[in-house]
Design a protein around this motif. Structure first.
Motif, PDB file in Angstrom:
ATOM      1  N   MET A 148       0.956  -0.896   0.047  1.00 42.00           N
ATOM      2  CA  MET A 148       0.091  -0.155   0.084  1.00 42.00           C
ATOM      3  C   MET A 148       0.765   1.636  -0.597  1.00 42.00           C
ATOM      4  SD  MET A 148      -3.000  -1.167   2.815  1.00 42.00           S
ATOM      5  CE  MET A 148      -1.455  -1.665   3.915  1.00 42.00           C
ATOM      6  N   SER A 149       0.549   2.454   0.168  1.00 42.56           N
ATOM      7  CA  SER A 149       1.185   4.079   0.449  1.00 42.56           C
ATOM      8  C   SER A 149       0.334   4.481   1.083  1.00 42.56           C
ATOM      9  CB  SER A 149       0.699   4.627  -1.645  1.00 42.56           C
ATOM     10  OG  SER A 149       1.949   5.233  -0.976  1.00 42.56           O
ATOM     11  N   PRO A 150       1.052   4.771   2.809  1.00 38.05           N
ATOM     12  CA  PRO A 150       0.657   5.329   4.291  1.00 38.05           C
ATOM     13  C   PRO A 150       0.009   6.324   3.258  1.00 38.05           C
ATOM     14  CG  PRO A 150       2.862   4.322   3.906  1.00 38.05           C
ATOM     15  CD  PRO A 150       2.216   4.445   2.410  1.00 38.05           C
ATOM     16  N   ILE A 152      -0.826  10.132   6.140  1.00 36.72           N
ATOM     17  CA  ILE A 152      -1.122  10.673   7.630  1.00 36.72           C
ATOM     18  C   ILE A 152      -1.547  11.992   7.175  1.00 36.72           C
ATOM     19  CG2 ILE A 152       1.038  11.149   8.217  1.00 36.72           C
ATOM     20  CD1 ILE A 152       0.402   9.770  10.786  1.00 36.72           C
ATOM     21  N   ASP A 153      -2.443  11.931   8.333  1.00 35.70           N
ATOM     22  CA  ASP A 153      -3.254  13.411   8.598  1.00 35.70           C
ATOM     23  C   ASP A 153      -2.605  14.575   9.837  1.00 35.70           C
ATOM     24  OD1 ASP A 153      -4.067  12.879  10.057  1.00 35.70           O
ATOM     25  OD2 ASP A 153      -6.113  13.136   9.088  1.00 35.70           O
ATOM     26  N   ASP A 154      -2.566  15.530   9.052  1.00 34.67           N
ATOM     27  CA  ASP A 154      -2.449  16.479  10.582  1.00 34.67           C
ATOM     28  C   ASP A 154      -2.339  16.066  12.021  1.00 34.67           C
ATOM     29  OD1 ASP A 154      -1.446  17.989   8.384  1.00 34.67           O
ATOM     30  OD2 ASP A 154      -3.139  19.191   8.074  1.00 34.67           O
ATOM     31  N   ASN A 155      -3.769  15.225  11.924  1.00 34.81           N
ATOM     32  CA  ASN A 155      -4.350  14.764  13.579  1.00 34.81           C
ATOM     33  C   ASN A 155      -3.354  14.141  13.441  1.00 34.81           C
ATOM     34  OD1 ASN A 155      -6.165  17.113  13.269  1.00 34.81           O
ATOM     35  ND2 ASN A 155      -7.737  16.230  11.815  1.00 34.81           N
ATOM     36  N   GLY A 156      -2.729  12.722  13.181  1.00 31.81           N
ATOM     37  CA  GLY A 156      -1.851  11.688  13.445  1.00 31.81           C
ATOM     38  C   GLY A 156      -3.309  10.060  13.341  1.00 31.81           C
ATOM     39  N   LEU A 157      -3.942  10.891  12.298  1.00 30.44           N
ATOM     40  CA  LEU A 157      -4.490   9.745  11.309  1.00 30.44           C
ATOM     41  C   LEU A 157      -4.026   9.124  10.340  1.00 30.44           C
ATOM     42  CD1 LEU A 157      -8.332  11.223  11.558  1.00 30.44           C
ATOM     43  CD2 LEU A 157      -7.432   9.826  13.152  1.00 30.44           C
ATOM     44  N   LEU A 158      -3.872   7.362  10.217  1.00 25.88           N
ATOM     45  CA  LEU A 158      -2.974   6.689   8.746  1.00 25.88           C
ATOM     46  C   LEU A 158      -4.036   6.560   8.706  1.00 25.88           C
ATOM     47  CD1 LEU A 158      -0.330   5.245   7.687  1.00 25.88           C
ATOM     48  CD2 LEU A 158      -0.361   3.484   9.766  1.00 25.88           C
ATOM     49  N   TYR A 159      -4.188   6.628   7.003  1.00 29.75           N
ATOM     50  CA  TYR A 159      -4.812   5.866   5.820  1.00 29.75           C
ATOM     51  C   TYR A 159      -4.152   4.852   5.233  1.00 29.75           C
ATOM     52  CZ  TYR A 159      -8.012  10.280   7.488  1.00 29.75           C
ATOM     53  OH  TYR A 159      -8.356  11.301   8.179  1.00 29.75           O
ATOM     54  N   MET A 160      -5.516   3.953   5.475  1.00 26.00           N
ATOM     55  CA  MET A 160      -4.284   2.371   4.638  1.00 26.00           C
ATOM     56  C   MET A 160      -6.037   2.197   3.372  1.00 26.00           C
ATOM     57  SD  MET A 160      -2.567   0.296   6.791  1.00 26.00           S
ATOM     58  CE  MET A 160      -3.837  -0.090   8.280  1.00 26.00           C
ATOM     59  N   PHE A 161      -5.608   2.770   2.760  1.00 22.46           N
ATOM     60  CA  PHE A 161      -7.082   2.017   0.848  1.00 22.46           C
ATOM     61  C   PHE A 161      -6.120   0.495   0.363  1.00 22.46           C
ATOM     62  CE2 PHE A 161      -7.220   2.388  -3.150  1.00 22.46           C
ATOM     63  CZ  PHE A 161      -8.694   1.850  -3.078  1.00 22.46           C
ATOM     64  N   GLY A 162      -7.037   0.113  -0.266  1.00 20.03           N
ATOM     65  CA  GLY A 162      -6.506  -1.244  -1.325  1.00 20.03           C
ATOM     66  C   GLY A 162      -5.249  -2.303   0.024  1.00 20.03           C
ATOM     67  N   TYR A 199       0.057   1.020  -5.856  1.00 17.47           N
ATOM     68  CA  TYR A 199      -0.578   2.436  -6.440  1.00 17.47           C
ATOM     69  C   TYR A 199       0.382   3.284  -5.681  1.00 17.47           C
ATOM     70  CZ  TYR A 199      -3.507   2.063  -1.273  1.00 17.47           C
ATOM     71  OH  TYR A 199      -2.868   2.115  -0.481  1.00 17.47           O
ATOM     72  N   SER A 200       0.521   5.101  -5.914  1.00 19.11           N
ATOM     73  CA  SER A 200       0.380   5.052  -5.115  1.00 19.11           C
ATOM     74  C   SER A 200      -0.214   6.454  -4.670  1.00 19.11           C
ATOM     75  CB  SER A 200       1.749   6.896  -6.283  1.00 19.11           C
ATOM     76  OG  SER A 200       2.647   5.952  -6.208  1.00 19.11           O
ATOM     77  N   ALA A 201       0.015   7.450  -3.191  1.00 18.72           N
ATOM     78  CA  ALA A 201      -0.585   8.400  -3.320  1.00 18.72           C
ATOM     79  C   ALA A 201       0.293   9.536  -2.611  1.00 18.72           C
ATOM     80  CB  ALA A 201      -1.548   8.016  -2.221  1.00 18.72           C
ATOM     81  N   ILE A 209      -6.660  13.173  -0.404  1.00 18.38           N
ATOM     82  CA  ILE A 209      -5.943  11.957  -0.999  1.00 18.38           C
ATOM     83  C   ILE A 209      -5.970  11.898  -1.922  1.00 18.38           C
ATOM     84  CG2 ILE A 209      -4.247  10.014  -0.095  1.00 18.38           C
ATOM     85  CD1 ILE A 209      -5.771  10.274   2.588  1.00 18.38           C
ATOM     86  N   VAL A 210      -5.202  12.032  -3.110  1.00 20.82           N
ATOM     87  CA  VAL A 210      -5.253  12.189  -4.441  1.00 20.82           C
ATOM     88  C   VAL A 210      -4.638  10.482  -4.630  1.00 20.82           C
ATOM     89  CG1 VAL A 210      -2.967  12.803  -5.524  1.00 20.82           C
ATOM     90  CG2 VAL A 210      -4.891  12.186  -7.066  1.00 20.82           C
ATOM     91  N   TYR A 211      -5.112   9.643  -5.306  1.00 16.08           N
ATOM     92  CA  TYR A 211      -5.190   8.426  -5.805  1.00 16.08           C
ATOM     93  C   TYR A 211      -4.462   8.173  -7.081  1.00 16.08           C
ATOM     94  CZ  TYR A 211      -6.010   6.729  -0.731  1.00 16.08           C
ATOM     95  OH  TYR A 211      -5.783   6.425   0.591  1.00 16.08           O
TER      96      TYR A 211
END
Length: 459
Positions: A148-150, A152-162, A199-201, A209-211
């Motif tokens: 995956m391509s990790p 993380i936003d300004d609030n410390g939330l890690l987004y993991m898609f696909g 993918y890339s993000a 987030i752009v994927y």
């Protein structure tokens, strides 16, 4: 008390010098093993590189230096990069994993997924104390996913898609890990992109987030795993409203690709992609002239940026990130050390022309002077002298500790053997000098502690 204080000082100094010795010895004097499908994470002034696989693909061999870093606080040339090896038996080496900086102090490396056996799904590395630990977030975590391509936003939330996993193959779900409060959440957003990995993000300033691209299923029931996804459309995930949007892109559209990298330009108006795997050539390898593209976020168009300097070969399964004015490419598959370095630098500070270079200058030096100079290179003797001084000081401290302990025991022996001076009028003590003194002292001490406990219980 003086003895204990001195001993504490010796122990602290001993520990500090021991840490210095370990750091000096852990510096790699030769180039580390080649690798691809690794992770690269910037925390403060250190670029951490973890795991991966030694080329060629499917070799099944892991690099000896499973965890190392580059100090990016000082200038360096990519021909002579200095690495510090942090590898040990605790480091969870794996390939196709993801790693990102997060946590309450934004100084923790979170490592998730990848291909591995008999290991935890999630690890964390405290960069301030050089310590690994296993966090235990609440909620339902995703099934172990990789490639995956990790984000993380300004609030410390890690987004993991696909990503993909051995059970479900390619997936298109979105899981979110709160790296501060340690809990999992699954996004309920509808109309996500098709299932994919590789993918890339990129995280944009507007919290979107752009994927882009990746591998996806094809053929009957998705039986063919080698389907390279096109780049004539991109997918936007709104982190505030938890919603998806698809955007068509035109211009000089790159060939379909996966296992490439993407970073956000310094002006936050461009996404820069490099390298990757493709089905547009006979060997699925991109040529150098087709490796670098820019997506203009204002016009939603692809273009080939003008560049100068010697262009490198295209790479795949590498990791890229921005440090100051540079796009830094780390390792990957598709090059040889005979002609290229493990680390590539692209100066992206001028949109009119990007520059491939071999010299890295930290942002602090760039801001101080318009013509920064590289420091004089240190000879190998400097490390030897540093080691010699540390060892000499360490030996001196050990001798000092031994001398202090020896003096302490000599003093105790002398004290026990000395005669008690007679005190007129105290016949009992004079009759049994040493024994009675010890008994009297014990009685006084016992009374004192009894008074102390009685006063505590009366409160």
């Amino acid at each position: 008390m003086i003895f204990l204080n001195n001993l504490l000082v010796y122990i602290i100094t001993f520990g500090a010098l021991l840490q210095l010795l370990v750091e000096v010895k852990s510096q790699i004097t030769t180039k580390p093993d080649l690798r691809f499908a690794h992770t690269a994470t910037l925390i403060d002034d250190k670029l951490y590189i973890l795991g991966g696989e030694i080329p060629p693909r499917y070799s099944g061999k892991q690099p000896k230096e499973t965890f190392l870093y580059i100090d990016v606080s000082t200038p360096f040339n990519t021909n002579e990069v200095k690495y510090t090896d942090l590898s040990n038996s605790i480091v969870p080496s794996r390939e196709y994993a993801i790693a990102i900086k997060g946590g309450a102090n934004n100084s923790t490396l979170f490592l998730y997924g990848g291909t591995f056996t008999n290991q935890e799904l999630l690890y964390a590395f405290d960069a301030q104390h050089n310590a690994w630990y296993i966090p235990k977030p609440t909620g339902d975590p995703p099934v172990g996913k990789n490639f995956m391509s990790p984000i993380i936003d300004d609030n410390g939330l890690l987004y993991m898609f696909g990503g993909s996993n051995p059970v479900s193959g390619y997936v298109n779900d979105m899981f979110i890990l709160d790296t501060i409060h340690f809990n999992w959440k699954k996004s309920s957003a509808i109309n996500p992109p098709s299932s994919r990995d590789g993918y890339s993000a990129v995280f944009l300033p507007n919290k979107t987030i752009v994927y882009l691209g990746g591998y996806g299923p094809s053929g009957p029931n998705g039986s063919d795993p080698n389907n390279w996804l096109p780049l004539d459309e991109v997918y936007l995930y709104d982190t505030i409203n938890s919603s998806w949007e698809t955007k068509k892109v035109d211009g000089t559209v790159p060939a379909p690709r996966a296992a490439f990298s993407a970073v956000l330009g310094p002006d936050s108006q461009r996404v820069i992609i490099f390298g990757g795997d493709t089905n547009s050539t006979s060997k699925n390898v991109l040529y150098s002239e087709n490796a670098l593209y820019v997506l203009n976020l204002n016009t939603i168009q692809w273009q080939v940026p003008p560049t100068s300097g010697k262009p490198p070969s295209s790479r795949t399964f590498h990791r890229t990130l921005t440090i100051g004015k540079y796009m830094v490419v780390t390792f990957g598959d598709g090059y040889t050390r005979d002609s290229e370095n493990d680390i590539l630098l692209l100066d992206i500070s001028n949109n009119d022309q990007y520059v491939w270079t071999t010299n890295f200058e930290p942002q602090s030096l760039i801001s101080q002077s318009t013509t920064p100079q590289l420091p004089a290179p240190q000879s190998s003797h400097s490390n030897i002298n540093k080691m010699g001084i540390a060892i000499g000081t360490l030996i001196g401290i050990i001798c000092g500790i031994a001398l202090t302990i020896g003096s302490f025991f000599l003093y105790k022996q002398y004290k026990n053997r000395r005669e008690v001076i007679p005190i007129p009028g105290d016949e009992i003590i004079n009759k049994y000098p040493e024994e009675t003194l010890k008994e009297r002292s014990a009685v006084v001490e016992k009374k004192s502690w009894n008074n102390f406990f009685q006063s505590k219980s009366s409160r």
